[in-house]
Design a protein around this motif. Structure first.
Motif, short mmCIF file in Angstrom:
data_model
loop_
_atom_site.label_atom_id
_atom_site.label_comp_id
_atom_site.label_asym_id
_atom_site.label_seq_id
_atom_site.Cartn_x
_atom_site.Cartn_y
_atom_site.Cartn_z
N MET A 234 0.86 -1.18 0.00
CA MET A 234 0.00 0.00 0.00
C MET A 234 0.89 1.23 0.00
N ALA A 235 0.28 2.36 -0.35
CA ALA A 235 1.03 3.61 -0.39
C ALA A 235 0.14 4.76 0.03
N ALA A 236 0.77 5.79 0.58
CA ALA A 236 0.06 7.03 0.91
C ALA A 236 0.18 7.96 -0.28
N THR A 237 -0.91 8.65 -0.57
CA THR A 237 -0.90 9.62 -1.65
C THR A 237 -1.72 10.83 -1.23
N VAL A 238 -1.44 11.93 -1.86
CA VAL A 238 -2.22 13.14 -1.61
C VAL A 238 -2.93 13.49 -2.90
N ASP A 239 -4.21 13.78 -2.76
CA ASP A 239 -5.04 14.14 -3.90
C ASP A 239 -5.80 15.40 -3.50
N GLY A 240 -5.43 16.51 -4.11
CA GLY A 240 -6.03 17.78 -3.70
C GLY A 240 -5.63 18.09 -2.28
N ASP B 190 -7.27 0.98 5.73
CA ASP B 190 -7.72 2.26 5.18
C ASP B 190 -8.50 3.04 6.23
N GLU B 191 -9.39 2.35 6.94
CA GLU B 191 -10.16 2.99 8.02
C GLU B 191 -9.23 3.50 9.12
N THR B 192 -8.27 2.68 9.50
CA THR B 192 -7.31 3.08 10.53
C THR B 192 -6.54 4.31 10.09
N TYR B 193 -6.12 4.33 8.84
CA TYR B 193 -5.34 5.46 8.32
C TYR B 193 -6.17 6.73 8.28
N ARG B 194 -7.43 6.64 7.90
CA ARG B 194 -8.29 7.83 7.88
C ARG B 194 -8.36 8.45 9.28
N HIS B 195 -8.49 7.62 10.30
CA HIS B 195 -8.52 8.13 11.67
C HIS B 195 -7.16 8.70 12.07
N ALA B 196 -6.09 8.05 11.64
CA ALA B 196 -4.74 8.54 11.93
C ALA B 196 -4.53 9.92 11.31
N LYS C 70 1.73 -1.29 13.02
CA LYS C 70 2.98 -1.91 12.57
C LYS C 70 3.00 -2.02 11.05
N ARG C 71 1.89 -2.43 10.45
CA ARG C 71 1.82 -2.55 8.99
C ARG C 71 1.89 -1.18 8.32
N LEU C 72 1.24 -0.19 8.90
CA LEU C 72 1.28 1.15 8.31
C LEU C 72 2.67 1.77 8.40
N VAL C 73 3.35 1.56 9.51
CA VAL C 73 4.71 2.07 9.66
C VAL C 73 5.65 1.38 8.67
N SER C 74 5.55 0.05 8.56
CA SER C 74 6.47 -0.67 7.66
C SER C 74 6.21 -0.33 6.19
N SER C 75 5.00 0.14 5.88
CA SER C 75 4.71 0.53 4.50
C SER C 75 5.15 1.97 4.20
N GLY C 76 5.62 2.68 5.22
CA GLY C 76 6.08 4.05 5.01
C GLY C 76 4.96 5.07 4.96
N THR C 77 3.79 4.73 5.51
CA THR C 77 2.66 5.65 5.47
C THR C 77 2.47 6.42 6.77
N LEU C 78 3.15 6.00 7.83
CA LEU C 78 3.12 6.67 9.14
C LEU C 78 4.53 6.73 9.69
N LYS C 79 4.79 7.75 10.50
CA LYS C 79 6.05 7.82 11.23
C LYS C 79 5.82 7.35 12.65
N ARG C 80 6.82 6.72 13.22
CA ARG C 80 6.74 6.26 14.60
C ARG C 80 7.99 6.73 15.33
N GLU C 81 7.77 7.30 16.50
CA GLU C 81 8.88 7.77 17.32
C GLU C 81 8.70 7.24 18.73
N LYS C 82 9.81 6.86 19.38
CA LYS C 82 9.73 6.46 20.78
C LYS C 82 9.36 7.66 21.61
N SER C 83 8.54 7.42 22.61
CA SER C 83 8.17 8.51 23.51
C SER C 83 8.65 8.15 24.91
#
Length: 181
Positions: A93-99, A112-118, A145-158
């Motif tokens: 999967m990939a993140a894209t911007v449209d408009g 997809d639902e998870t990403y929309r909320h993110a 974990k799947r979204l981070v490994s696909s490069g669609t979200l960033k994860r940082e230790k807190s």
């Protein structure tokens, strides 16, 4: 990508473009956010898309290319359809911007639902997203974990709370959100 032409074809051209992108990624900081702009590209073959982005996203997912996030920009109807086919075949999967909207392509509905909320939250912890989605924390962590490994979200230790264990903050890269609602 338009420097490669308005019609992107052949695996050899795609391989050169991918190797150039991988080289740029390898010399960038580890937390680099990669934006691949397809503005000016009218169409591309599926073989080009697979050799260029299919293999690039596999390298990102396996950690062979160290970037924190990847965004596709400037896809038109034709190139978006080609990307969808390419990513579907590889179960990527990939993140894209449209408009003014950031969204996923080729993602299963639950991701997809998870990403929309993110995207709506922009910056959050897994527990916040779990509450928002009404699913277990373990389920959300698996999705993240799947979204981070696909490069669609960033994860940082807190800084961990008093509960102990690892704790992360997830973000949609700020540069992706400029001009979006």
């Amino acid at each position: 990508m338009s420097e490669h032409g308005s019609f992107l074809a052949t695996r050899s051209t795609a391989k050169l473009a991918r190797e150039s992108l991988e080289h740029e990624a390898s010399t960038a900081p580890h937390d680099a956010e990669i934006i691949i702009d397809f503005t000016g590209v009218d169409a591309m073959t599926i073989s080009f898309a697979d050799e260029f982005l299919g293999k690039f996203y596999v390298a990102v997912a396996t950690g062979d290319v160290a970037v924190s996030a990847v965004l596709l920009r400037g896809l038109n109807e034709e190139t978006l359809e080609t990307m969808q086919i390419c990513l579907d075949r590889r179960e990527l999967m990939a993140a894209t911007v449209d408009g003014d909207e950031i969204h996923l392509i080729a993602a299963p509905e639950h991701l997809d639902e998870t990403y929309r909320h993110a995207v709506a939250l922009r910056r959050f912890r897994a527990g916040e997203l779990s509450e928002r989605l009404g699913v277990t924390l373990q389920n959300v962590n698996n999705r993240l974990k799947r979204l981070v490994s696909s490069g669609t979200l960033k994860r940082e230790k807190s800084i961990p709370s008093n509960r102990g264990g690892k704790e992360f903050v997830y973000t949609i890269p700020g540069s992706w959100c400029e001009g979006t609602t």
